[in-house]
Design a protein around this motif. Structure first.
Motif, mmCIF file in Angstrom:
data_model
loop_
_atom_site.group_PDB
_atom_site.id
_atom_site.type_symbol
_atom_site.label_atom_id
_atom_site.label_comp_id
_atom_site.label_asym_id
_atom_site.label_seq_id
_atom_site.Cartn_x
_atom_site.Cartn_y
_atom_site.Cartn_z
ATOM 1 N N ASP A 296 0.782 -1.378 -0.094
ATOM 2 C CA ASP A 296 -0.052 -0.012 -0.220
ATOM 3 C C ASP A 296 0.802 1.391 -0.106
ATOM 4 O OD1 ASP A 296 -2.384 -1.617 0.117
ATOM 5 O OD2 ASP A 296 -2.349 -1.589 2.156
ATOM 6 N N ALA A 297 1.868 1.343 0.738
ATOM 7 C CA ALA A 297 2.701 2.566 0.801
ATOM 8 C C ALA A 297 3.634 2.648 -0.690
ATOM 9 C CB ALA A 297 3.849 2.067 1.676
ATOM 10 N N TYR A 298 3.719 1.566 -1.012
ATOM 11 C CA TYR A 298 4.582 1.551 -2.664
ATOM 12 C C TYR A 298 3.592 2.330 -3.850
ATOM 13 C CZ TYR A 298 8.329 -1.195 -0.354
ATOM 14 O OH TYR A 298 9.256 -1.432 0.334
ATOM 15 N N LEU A 299 2.263 1.625 -3.431
ATOM 16 C CA LEU A 299 1.337 2.010 -4.533
ATOM 17 C C LEU A 299 0.789 3.324 -4.554
ATOM 18 C CD1 LEU A 299 -0.789 -1.251 -4.676
ATOM 19 C CD2 LEU A 299 0.771 -0.119 -6.596
ATOM 20 N N LYS A 300 0.898 4.111 -3.254
ATOM 21 C CA LYS A 300 0.552 5.297 -3.007
ATOM 22 C C LYS A 300 1.477 6.293 -4.264
ATOM 23 C CE LYS A 300 -0.610 5.609 1.719
ATOM 24 N NZ LYS A 300 -0.124 5.918 3.216
ATOM 25 N N ASN A 301 2.527 5.978 -4.547
ATOM 26 C CA ASN A 301 3.466 6.718 -5.427
ATOM 27 C C ASN A 301 3.044 6.450 -6.771
ATOM 28 O OD1 ASN A 301 4.844 8.263 -3.658
ATOM 29 N ND2 ASN A 301 6.130 6.620 -3.220
ATOM 30 N N GLU B 82 -3.182 2.241 -10.522
ATOM 31 C CA GLU B 82 -3.039 1.140 -10.109
ATOM 32 C C GLU B 82 -4.345 0.376 -10.266
ATOM 33 O OE1 GLU B 82 -4.237 -0.544 -7.130
ATOM 34 O OE2 GLU B 82 -5.395 1.133 -6.364
ATOM 35 N N HIS B 83 -4.114 -1.064 -10.235
ATOM 36 C CA HIS B 83 -5.564 -1.686 -10.546
ATOM 37 C C HIS B 83 -5.434 -3.057 -9.583
ATOM 38 C CE1 HIS B 83 -9.020 -3.385 -12.104
ATOM 39 N NE2 HIS B 83 -8.393 -4.445 -12.530
ATOM 40 N N ASP B 84 -6.219 -3.424 -8.732
ATOM 41 C CA ASP B 84 -6.003 -4.590 -7.753
ATOM 42 C C ASP B 84 -4.745 -4.864 -7.239
ATOM 43 O OD1 ASP B 84 -8.717 -5.304 -8.463
ATOM 44 O OD2 ASP B 84 -8.031 -6.567 -10.298
ATOM 45 N N GLY B 85 -4.050 -3.762 -6.715
ATOM 46 C CA GLY B 85 -2.735 -3.772 -6.064
ATOM 47 C C GLY B 85 -1.604 -4.000 -7.087
ATOM 48 N N LEU B 86 -1.860 -3.763 -8.253
ATOM 49 C CA LEU B 86 -0.673 -3.741 -9.337
ATOM 50 C C LEU B 86 -0.517 -2.450 -9.955
ATOM 51 C CD1 LEU B 86 -1.710 -7.048 -10.837
ATOM 52 C CD2 LEU B 86 0.054 -6.822 -8.947
#
Length: 97
Positions: free
Chosen positions: A76-81, A85-89
């Motif tokens: 989640d922290a990495y995807l904030k940047n 994103e879609h389904d955690g990717l």
């Protein structure tokens, strides 16, 4: 391999080499190729590949570390940047059609 090959490879790799650097690189590559030729000349017929060759030259086997998780999930922290994103990717633009 010759000097023109080194320059062509440098160009394809987007490297700028001076004439002296190209000559030095050629000499280094020729040493590597010579070593490969020497290794290929060794007869290895009937020799089984080793999973851990260090065991053959040391008195004791090299201990392998236990395979365990050492970091916590921070998806989640990495995807904030991420811009998308879609389904955690991460979503990226299509580059191959």
């Amino acid at each position: 391999m010759n000097l023109e090959d080194v320059k062509r490879i440098a160009h394809l790799s987007h490297l700028s080499l001076s004439e002296d650097e190209a000559k030095a690189t050629l000499a280094q590559l020729q040493k590597v190729f010579h070593l490969v030729e020497q290794m290929q000349a060794v007869n290895t017929d009937g020799i089984e590949p080793l999973a851990h060759p260090i065991e053959q030259i040391m008195a004791i086997a090299q201990p392998l570390r236990e395979d365990m998780v050492t970091e916590h999930d921070q998806r989640d922290a990495y995807l904030k940047n991420a811009p998308a994103e879609h389904d955690g990717l991460f979503l990226v633009p299509k580059v191959i059609e």
